[in-house]
Design an enzyme around this catalytic site. Structure first.
Site, PDB file in Angstrom:
ATOM      1  NE  ARG A  46      55.801  18.746  72.090  1.00 38.68           N
ATOM      2  CZ  ARG A  46      55.978  17.465  72.455  1.00 38.68           C
ATOM      3  NH1 ARG A  46      55.289  16.964  73.458  1.00 38.68           N
ATOM      4  NH2 ARG A  46      56.829  16.690  71.811  1.00 38.68           N
ATOM      5  CG  ASP A 170      37.779  34.841  77.575  1.00 34.26           C
ATOM      6  OD1 ASP A 170      38.485  35.642  78.220  1.00 34.26           O
ATOM      7  OD2 ASP A 170      37.883  34.691  76.340  1.00 34.26           O
ATOM      8  CE  LYS A 195      43.413  40.598  73.041  1.00 32.02           C
ATOM      9  NZ  LYS A 195      42.197  39.800  73.037  1.00 32.02           N
TER      10      LYS A 195
HETATM   11  C1  LIG Z   1      41.735  38.616  72.393  1.00 30.93           C
HETATM   12  C2  LIG Z   1      40.790  37.749  73.102  1.00 30.93           C
HETATM   13  C3  LIG Z   1      40.827  36.349  72.981  1.00 30.93           C
HETATM   14  C4  LIG Z   1      41.810  35.660  72.043  1.00 30.93           C
HETATM   15  O1  LIG Z   1      43.121  35.784  72.478  1.00 30.93           O
HETATM   16  P1  LIG Z   1      44.387  35.765  71.500  1.00 30.93           P
HETATM   17  O2  LIG Z   1      45.512  35.998  72.436  1.00 30.93           O
HETATM   18  O3  LIG Z   1      44.176  36.852  70.503  1.00 30.93           O
HETATM   19  O4  LIG Z   1      44.419  34.429  70.854  1.00 30.93           O
HETATM   20  C5  LIG Z   1      39.946  35.613  73.722  1.00 30.93           C
HETATM   21  N1  LIG Z   1      39.036  36.194  74.534  1.00 30.93           N
HETATM   22  C6  LIG Z   1      38.951  37.529  74.669  1.00 30.93           C
HETATM   23  C7  LIG Z   1      37.940  38.111  75.583  1.00 30.93           C
HETATM   24  C8  LIG Z   1      39.823  38.360  73.960  1.00 30.93           C
HETATM   25  O5  LIG Z   1      39.717  39.685  74.085  1.00 30.93           O
END
Ligand SMILES: *Cc1c(COP(=O)(O)O)cnc(C)c1O
Length: 379
Positions: A46, A170, A195
Site C-alpha cells: 500500500r 482534470d 481513458k
Molecule cells: C471518466 C472520467 C473521470 C472518472 O474516472 P474513473 O476512472 O471512471 O473513476 C474523471 N474525469 C473525467 C474527465 C473522466 O472522463
C-alpha cells in the site's frame, strides 16, 4: 528529448535487476526486511510497490511534476486529492466538471464540511467573485465534458495565485501529450487513466501529479493512509498503454478533426462542439495552452427523435459511457453520463436531448463516416 521519445525512454522502461524491456508485475504485498534498524525502500505494497513506482515516476516526468501517484480509479484520484483539505475549507469547482466530481463535490465532501461552489470557469469574473476568505482551491477541467468548453488556464492560475489557492485540473481529455498544465502554473494534475492513458478500454485507474514537494507529501499521506492505490497488474497495463499514447492520439485526433468538419457541413446536424473547428468560440485560447484538439467531440442533431434514432442505428461505434479507447464510442449524455443532473440544470448547461458525444477511435475513417452517415438518416 521530445515528448514522443520520452514515452519510450524516461528511465522507467528497463527493469534494473534483469534488463527486461518491460517492468515486471510485482505481485507482492510485503517485503523481507534485511535489518529492522535500517528501513528499506519497500516494506508494504500500500505504501509502495515497484511496478506502481515505475508508473508513478513515468507520469510525473510526462506531466513535468515532482511526484506522481497511482490510484484505483480516476474518482479515487480526485477524492484522494480533495482529501488534503479540511473541515471549514471552501473549494471552487468548474460547473461542467465530470459527473462523478460533481457528485462528490455536491454531496460527499459537504458531509465533512468541505464546501464546494460550482462556477462557469470560462467566465473568469465568476471565478474571482466566488473566492471567499476560506477558499483554498480552484478545481478546473478543460476542455470540459460534454460540450468541450475551454477555460483559460494561465488566467485562472493568475487569479488563484493572487489568493494563494491550490490549483487542480482534470486533464483526462487531453493527456500529457496534448496539454501539460503544470507548465502553465497548475499545482496538481488528475487523470482518469481509464481513458486515453490506458487507451484500450481494459483498465479502470487514476493518476495524480503534484508540483511541489510539500504538497506532494500531503497527497502521499492520503494515498498511503486512505489506501485507494492501484494494483501492480493495472499499473503495468498503464505503463504499456502509455508507450503508444502519441501514435494513438495522433491518429485518433486526425480522425476526430475529419469527423468534426464533416459533421459540421451536414444540414441535419445543428451544431458541432470540437476545439479543432473554426466555429468553436474559444479555439484560440485552447491552442494557446494545448497542442491539439483531442479525440472527443459532441454534436447536436436538432431534436430528440433524430438523436434517439441515431443511437439506435449506429453499428460500428460502440454505445457506451467512457472514452479514450481504440474503438469509437458514442454516448447520449442526457440518458447516460449526465442523467443524474436535474433536467432544468442540464438545459441551463446546454446538455440538451439532441446531444451526442463521440470518442473517436482508430478505425478507418471511411468506415466510420459511412456508419455515421446511415445513422443520421431518419426513416
Ligand atoms: C471518466 C472520467 C473521470 C472518472 O474516472 P474513473 O476512472 O471512471 O473513476 C474523471 N474525469 C473525467 C474527465 C473522466 O472522463
Amino acid at each position: 528529448m521530445r515528448f514522443g521519445s520520452k514515452l519510450i525512454h524516461n528511465g522507467n522502461e528497463i527493469d534494473k535487476n534483469t534488463g527486461a524491456l518491460s517492468i515486471p508485475i510485482y505481485h507482492a504485498s510485503t517485503y523481507h526486511q534485511e535489518d529492522v534498524d535500517r528501513p528499506q525502500e519497500f516494506d508494504y505494497s500500500r505504501s509502495g510497490n515497484p511496478t506502481r513506482k515505475a508508473l508513478e515516476e513515468t507520469i510525473a516526468i510526462l506531466e513535468g511534476g515532482d511526484r506522481g501517484f497511482a490510484f484505483s480509479s480516476g474518482m479515487a484520484a480526485t477524492s484522494s486529492v480533495l482529501s488534503i483539505f479540511s473541515s471549514g475549507d471552501h473549494i471552487i469547482v468548474c460547473e461542467d466538471v465530470y459527473g462523478g466530481t460533481y457528485r462528490i463535490g455536491s454531496g460527499f465532501f459537504s458531509r465533512f464540511n468541505v464546501e464546494v461552489t460550482f462556477v462557469d470557469a470560462s467566465d473568469l469574473d465568476a471565478v474571482r467573485s466566488a473566492i471567499r476568505s476560506n477558499t483554498k482551491a480552484l478545481f478546473l477541467e478543460t476542455p470540459s465534458n460534454p460540450l468541450l468548453k475551454i477555460t483559460n488556464i494561465r488566467e485562472a492560475v493568475k487569479i488563484a495565485k493572487e489568493r494563494e489557492l491550490i490549483t487542480i485540473i482534470d486533464n483526462t481529455f487531453m493527456s500529457p501529450y496534448l496539454q501539460r498544465p503544470i507548465e502553465l502554473g497548475i499545482d496538481i494534475v488528475i487523470h482518469s487513466a481509464t481513458k486515453f492513458i490506458g487507451g484500450h478500454s481494459d483498465v479502470v485507474a487514476g493518476l495524480a501529479v503534484v508540483k511541489g514537494r510539500e504538497l506532494a507529501a500531503k497527497v502521499y499521506s492520503v494515498q498511503n493512509g486512505f489506501g485507494a492505490i492501484l494494483g501492480p497488474q493495472d499499473s503495468w497495463l498503464l505503463l504499456r498503454g502509455l508507450k503508444t499514447l502519441k501514435v494513438r492520439l495522433d491518429y485518433q485526433q486526425r480522425n476526430a478533426q475529419r469527423l468534426a468538419e464533416w459533421l459540421d457541413s451536414l444540414p441535419n446536424v445543428r451544431q458541432v462542439f470540437y476545439p479543432g473547428i473554426s466555429s468553436h468560440k474559444d479555439r484560440d485560447v485552447h491552442f494557446s495552452q494545448a497542442d491539439g484538439a483531442g479525440a472527443v467531440l459532441s454534436f447536436k442533431t436538432g431534436d430528440r427523435n433524430s438523436a434517439a434514432s441515431f443511437m439506435k442505428k449506429i453499428k460500428m461505434a460502440a454505445v457506451a459511457v467512457s472514452l479514450g479507447g481504440v474503438e469509437t464510442i458514442v454516448s447520449y449524455p442526457v440518458k447516460m453520463s449526465h442523467a443524474s443532473i436535474p433536467q432544468n440544470e442540464r438545459e441551463r448547461l446546454g446538455i440538451t436531448d439532441d446531444l451526442i458525444r463521440v470518442s473517436v477511435g482508430l478505425e478507418e475513417m471511411e468506415d466510420l463516416m459511412e456508419d455515421f452517415q446511415s445513422s443520421l438518416v431518419q426513416d
